[in-house]
Design an enzyme around this catalytic site. Structure first.
Site, PDB file in Angstrom:
ATOM      1  N   SER A 163      -9.778 -11.340   0.355  1.00 11.87           N
ATOM      2  CA  SER A 163     -10.363 -11.034   1.658  1.00 11.87           C
ATOM      3  C   SER A 163     -11.778 -11.579   1.752  1.00 11.87           C
ATOM      4  O   SER A 163     -12.500 -11.665   0.748  1.00 11.87           O
ATOM      5  CB  SER A 163     -10.398  -9.513   1.862  1.00 11.87           C
ATOM      6  OG  SER A 163     -11.189  -9.158   2.974  1.00 11.87           O
ATOM      7  N   TYR A 201     -13.150  -1.132  -0.089  1.00 13.95           N
ATOM      8  CA  TYR A 201     -12.076  -2.108   0.107  1.00 13.95           C
ATOM      9  C   TYR A 201     -12.452  -3.434  -0.553  1.00 13.95           C
ATOM     10  O   TYR A 201     -11.644  -4.048  -1.260  1.00 13.95           O
ATOM     11  CB  TYR A 201     -11.826  -2.308   1.602  1.00 13.95           C
ATOM     12  CG  TYR A 201     -10.883  -3.437   1.933  1.00 13.95           C
ATOM     13  CD1 TYR A 201      -9.515  -3.300   1.734  1.00 13.95           C
ATOM     14  CD2 TYR A 201     -11.353  -4.646   2.447  1.00 13.95           C
ATOM     15  CE1 TYR A 201      -8.639  -4.335   2.034  1.00 13.95           C
ATOM     16  CE2 TYR A 201     -10.486  -5.685   2.752  1.00 13.95           C
ATOM     17  CZ  TYR A 201      -9.136  -5.523   2.546  1.00 13.95           C
ATOM     18  OH  TYR A 201      -8.278  -6.554   2.829  1.00 13.95           O
TER      19      TYR A 201
END
Length: 324
Positions: free
Chosen positions: A129, A154
């Protein structure tokens, strides 16, 4: 050949699986069909995949690695893995970090353990990501930038997955590529993503919440471009002991306010905008340096935001509003 796609009922996994099936590949899909967002959307994606005779589905929670043992026995000849299963949601990771540790770290390690037992595996491609760039200030974000200051848990889990992959390539000679996706959008997307929630709010006459700051911008990347990049990267197998990470983005940060304007045009309604302070977990701007993937594969994004948002809204108006 037989290929495995984890997160096959998720947004990116669904589209990549469709593309692989269209090429005539045999695909095994894995998903745990969790309830983070409307399960009916995942079921609808899955139904389209299960209509294809080359597709088989295996419901599995990768956070429980023993669940993979049965699949290991049934499908020892898997040649390629596309690992997209993960718990999504930057802000949700502040509420329940444990589920992110289970899905994104423990689940990633489970797939690496699974992969190292496959005798015919050619390439392990997995989703990372843009969040790993965290609190970096230099733009555009490049794969050579340090990523030591995550801005959310995250991001921590995605960086941990990259490091785990690097170690497994060194220890077990697994050819691997991690893909740092930048704000993927399009039909069949996730309802928790900003563009989808904005469309829903505009259509229903509710407030659209934007974070304060004139510089708030994202490198929005259309799903068809992402799929093309994934398939192009898969064909370029790296040396087993030299894992790599690559940015996949549009190389064009767009103001979030402009995204809302395009949604207004496509939906034929004005948005009522409410501004709030930007939370610490959200960065001000993302911008992908895509030099590395272009040099490796020749890939370049083809879809502008002006083209992609009308495509999304057509799908949203036809059926996407049902999954909000």
């Amino acid at each position: 050949m037989t290929l495995l796609v984890t997160g096959a009922a998720g947004f990116v996994g669904f589209h990549v699986t469709q593309a692989l099936l269209a090429r005539g590949e045999q695909v095994i899909g894995i998903d745990n069909l969790n309830g983070y967002y409307n399960p009916q959307l995942k079921q609808a994606r899955l139904a389209l995949l299960e209509a294809q005779p080359q597709f088989s589905f295996y419901r599995c929670d990768l956070g429980q690695p023993e669940n993979l043992q049965e699949l290991q026995k049934k499908a020892p000849n898997i040649e390629g893995i596309f690992h997209f299963a993960a718990q999504a949601g930057v802000r949700y990771s502040l509420k329940d970090p444990y589920v992110f540790a289970d899905s994104n770290v423990r689940g990633h390690v489970a797939m690496l353990e699974f992969a190292r037992e496959l005798p015919n595996l050619k390439h392990f491609v997995y989703a990372s990501s843009s969040s790993v760039y965290g609190r970096n200030r230099k733009l555009p974000f490049s794969e050579t930038d340090p990523v030591d200051h995550p801005g959310s848990f995250y991001a921590v889990t995605k960086r941990a997955a990259e490091l785990a992959s690097s170690a497994y390539s060194h220890l077990y000679n697994i050819p691997q590529t991690g893909l740092r996706f930048f704000t993927v959008y399009g039909p069949w997307g996730r309802p928790d993503m900003a563009y989808y929630s904005f469309a829903r709010a505009i259509a229903e006459g509710r407030d659209v919440t934007l974070y304060e700051g004139a510089s708030l911008a994202r490198d929005f990347t259309y799903i068809d471009d992402v799929v093309a990049a994934v398939l192009a990267v898969y064909e370029q197998m790296p040396p087993a002991t030299e894992p790599r990470v690559l940015n996949i983005g549009n190389h064009r940060p767009e103001p979030v306010k402009y995204l809302v304007e395009l949604l207004e045009q496509a939906l034929g309604r004005k948005a009522a905008i409410r501004y709030l302070p930007r939370p610490e977990s959200d960065v001000e701007k993302t911008w992908a340096d895509i030099t590395a993937i272009q040099q490796l594969t020749g890939w370049a994004p083809q879809t502008t935001l002006e083209e992609g948002i009308p495509e999304f809204t057509r799908w949203f108006q036809s059926c996407g509003h049902n999954f909000s």
